[in-house]
Design a protein around this motif. Sequence first.
Motif, short mmCIF file in Angstrom:
data_model
loop_
_atom_site.label_atom_id
_atom_site.label_comp_id
_atom_site.label_asym_id
_atom_site.label_seq_id
_atom_site.Cartn_x
_atom_site.Cartn_y
_atom_site.Cartn_z
N UNK A 72 12.23 6.66 51.74
CA UNK A 72 12.36 5.45 52.11
C UNK A 72 13.76 5.23 52.56
N UNK A 73 14.62 6.14 52.80
CA UNK A 73 15.91 6.05 53.37
C UNK A 73 15.78 6.06 54.76
N UNK A 74 16.30 5.18 55.49
CA UNK A 74 16.41 5.17 57.01
C UNK A 74 17.60 6.05 57.83
N UNK A 75 16.77 6.66 58.53
CA UNK A 75 17.66 7.60 59.58
C UNK A 75 17.53 7.29 60.86
N UNK A 76 18.58 6.74 61.45
CA UNK A 76 18.52 6.06 62.72
C UNK A 76 18.96 7.13 63.87
N UNK A 77 18.38 7.21 64.99
CA UNK A 77 18.80 8.35 65.96
C UNK A 77 19.05 7.36 67.36
N UNK A 78 20.02 7.85 68.22
CA UNK A 78 20.21 7.23 69.32
C UNK A 78 20.27 8.32 70.28
N UNK A 92 12.88 14.24 59.69
CA UNK A 92 13.20 13.04 58.92
C UNK A 92 12.14 12.80 57.97
N UNK A 93 10.92 12.57 58.33
CA UNK A 93 9.96 12.41 57.17
C UNK A 93 9.76 13.55 56.27
N UNK A 94 10.00 14.86 56.74
CA UNK A 94 9.87 15.83 55.81
C UNK A 94 10.86 15.76 54.72
N UNK A 95 12.13 15.13 54.90
CA UNK A 95 13.09 14.75 53.76
C UNK A 95 12.57 13.60 52.90
N UNK A 96 11.53 12.89 53.41
CA UNK A 96 11.14 11.74 52.99
C UNK A 96 11.53 10.44 53.56
N UNK A 97 12.58 10.56 54.32
CA UNK A 97 13.17 9.49 55.20
C UNK A 97 12.09 8.75 56.07
N UNK A 98 12.82 7.61 56.48
CA UNK A 98 12.26 6.58 57.69
C UNK A 98 13.02 6.97 58.82
N UNK A 99 12.07 7.37 59.74
CA UNK A 99 12.89 7.33 61.34
C UNK A 99 13.04 6.31 62.00
N UNK A 100 14.15 5.90 62.45
CA UNK A 100 14.41 4.56 63.11
C UNK A 100 14.97 4.96 64.54
N UNK A 101 14.30 5.02 65.52
CA UNK A 101 14.49 5.49 67.01
C UNK A 101 15.33 4.36 67.73
N UNK A 102 16.38 4.14 68.05
CA UNK A 102 17.04 3.25 68.77
C UNK A 102 16.95 3.18 70.40
N UNK A 186 0.25 5.92 52.63
CA UNK A 186 0.70 4.79 53.34
C UNK A 186 2.06 4.57 53.05
N UNK A 187 2.75 5.75 52.76
CA UNK A 187 4.34 5.88 52.80
C UNK A 187 4.69 5.30 54.29
N UNK A 188 5.94 4.97 54.29
CA UNK A 188 6.60 4.60 55.68
C UNK A 188 6.91 5.94 56.45
N UNK A 189 6.71 5.98 57.46
CA UNK A 189 7.17 7.36 58.34
C UNK A 189 8.26 6.98 59.68
N UNK A 190 7.95 5.59 60.08
CA UNK A 190 9.09 5.24 61.02
C UNK A 190 9.10 3.86 61.29
N UNK A 191 10.38 3.27 61.82
CA UNK A 191 10.59 2.22 62.11
C UNK A 191 10.78 1.73 63.17
N UNK A 192 10.14 1.04 64.04
CA UNK A 192 10.47 0.57 65.56
C UNK A 192 10.53 -1.00 65.52
N UNK A 193 11.79 -1.29 66.37
CA UNK A 193 11.93 -2.82 66.61
C UNK A 193 11.21 -3.39 67.78
N UNK A 194 10.74 -4.32 67.51
CA UNK A 194 10.31 -5.26 68.89
C UNK A 194 11.50 -5.60 69.59
N UNK A 195 11.04 -6.22 70.73
CA UNK A 195 12.43 -6.68 71.70
C UNK A 195 12.67 -8.14 71.16
N UNK A 196 12.22 -8.91 70.18
CA UNK A 196 12.67 -10.00 69.89
C UNK A 196 12.48 -11.05 70.55
#
Length: 545
Positions: A72-78, A92-102, A186-196
């Motif tokens: 559940x640690x967030x790793x962001x990538x640009x 990232x998810x192999x390490x247990x992290x959550x992938x956040x693509x910017x 059910x564990x989180x694999x990634x995080x994606x943001x909407x356009x707001x």
Amino acid sequence: MSAADSPFARDLDRNAANYAPLSPLSFLARTAGIFPDRAAIVHGTSRTSYRDFYARSRRLASALARRGISKNDTVSVMLSNTPPMLEAHYGVPMAGGVLHTLNTRLDAAILAFQLDHADCKFLITDREFAPVMKEALALAKVKPFVVDYDDPEFPQDGEMLGAMEYEALIAEGDPHFDWKLPADEWDAISLNYTSGTTGNPKGVVYHHRGAYLLAQANVVTTSMSKHPVYLWTLPMFHCNGWCFPWSLSVVAGTHVCLRWVRQKPIWDALADEGVTHLCGAPIVMSTILNTPDAEKRDLEGRVVEFFTAAAPPPESVLAAMKDAGFNVTHLYGLTETYGPAVVNEWKGEWDGLPSSEQARKKARQGVRYIALDDLTVMDPATMSRVPADGETMGEVMFRGNVVMKGYLKNKQATDEAFAGGWFHSGDLGVLHPDGYIQLKDRSKDVIISGGENISSIEVEDVLFKHPAIQAAAVVARPDEKWGETPCAFVELKPGASLDADAVIEFCREHLARYKVPRHVVFTELPKTSTGKIQKYQLREMAKSV
């Protein structure tokens, strides 16, 4: 006899021999074992086998774990569409992290908001984006460990922002890292943001199960046979590339990276690599079709499958794509549904229809993906399905395993989105007698330009800040190249003077460039008796601008 006493419930528990959590990470491990020498990634002149793709992903996971990244640690990538982006989808998810693509098109303020909201612990950023990321990191409260990617195939001269370069990070890792499937699918694999669309963007959380199912559904929907060749014209930061980074591993396919979506590299890849599939917004079709003849390549009779979302392409574009050797299929979905979850399933009997009628059929969004449990159009007030008459409007709603977990740190928005046991898309549409849905409007007035969502509210807020503007409204104007572009209608204050160029320049100072209105119309805004701007009139006016 109670259900608990049934012999089918007794002594038949799940265990390590008969159950494993569903995760797309298993696809890469399988394919690397079966087809280790198969080309997994093509990038410029470099080629990476599945053996090395798997090893490098494990190295990344190992290096992240050594630096404290865990569940559940967030790793962001640009990153653009380059090999590290693909490696991040596994490592990232192999390490247990959550992938956040910017999103590489966003401005520094929004990027900083996302880094903070996501509690980013680790950031991998391409040198091309150093200027905006430097500003974003200065604005952000979080202080992640920063790693720079210096693309060896396409060197950039951007400033190095972090403590080390990506290849040095990979070198730290163990290619035999003993990664584990998630404890719970059910564990989180990634995080994606909407356009707001109404204020700050919302963080959409995906789980391993949904990513696994949509990745496989993509294979079925796109009719991918063994060893397809996929060209990356769709940004991988967008809904995790519609889950195709995971789909290709199911069928031992080859990823052809494309750092920039440009005409000659697209045609060269199509011809030289034998591309079979690609996805993209209408702008990608325009890019392909408008390539100078001297830069086009002979596809030797091959038909390339092209999947597009956003606004349906005009009949003329569909015809031109067919003549150029592409079969276009229309998809529909949202960030909250892992990307496309609806497909315009084409029926053979439609081939005999006149081209104008075929275009009308192709303009419909379609029917549910095989991985989606249900799709319909409902009256949001009564939560009852609208008549399947192709005329009665309602809200498009989804239900199933490829709907997000919810919005990060936003219970109210999550509860509202899932009210009544359905995901409320916010899109308005009709249900046709054959079960196909078709969008008619967007309840939040979102403009889809080049595959990216633009909030009309956000653009209007900027316009209202101009001292000479009294009132403003922004709507979508149809555009053959981009699908839609923002069109601004502006009312000036008494005695004020302003021209369109000045308005556009003002917006450029406050918005990402793709959100800036392409057209500005000075007029008195049509309003209801209560003062509400009548946007439907403006949409009609925009068509003739």
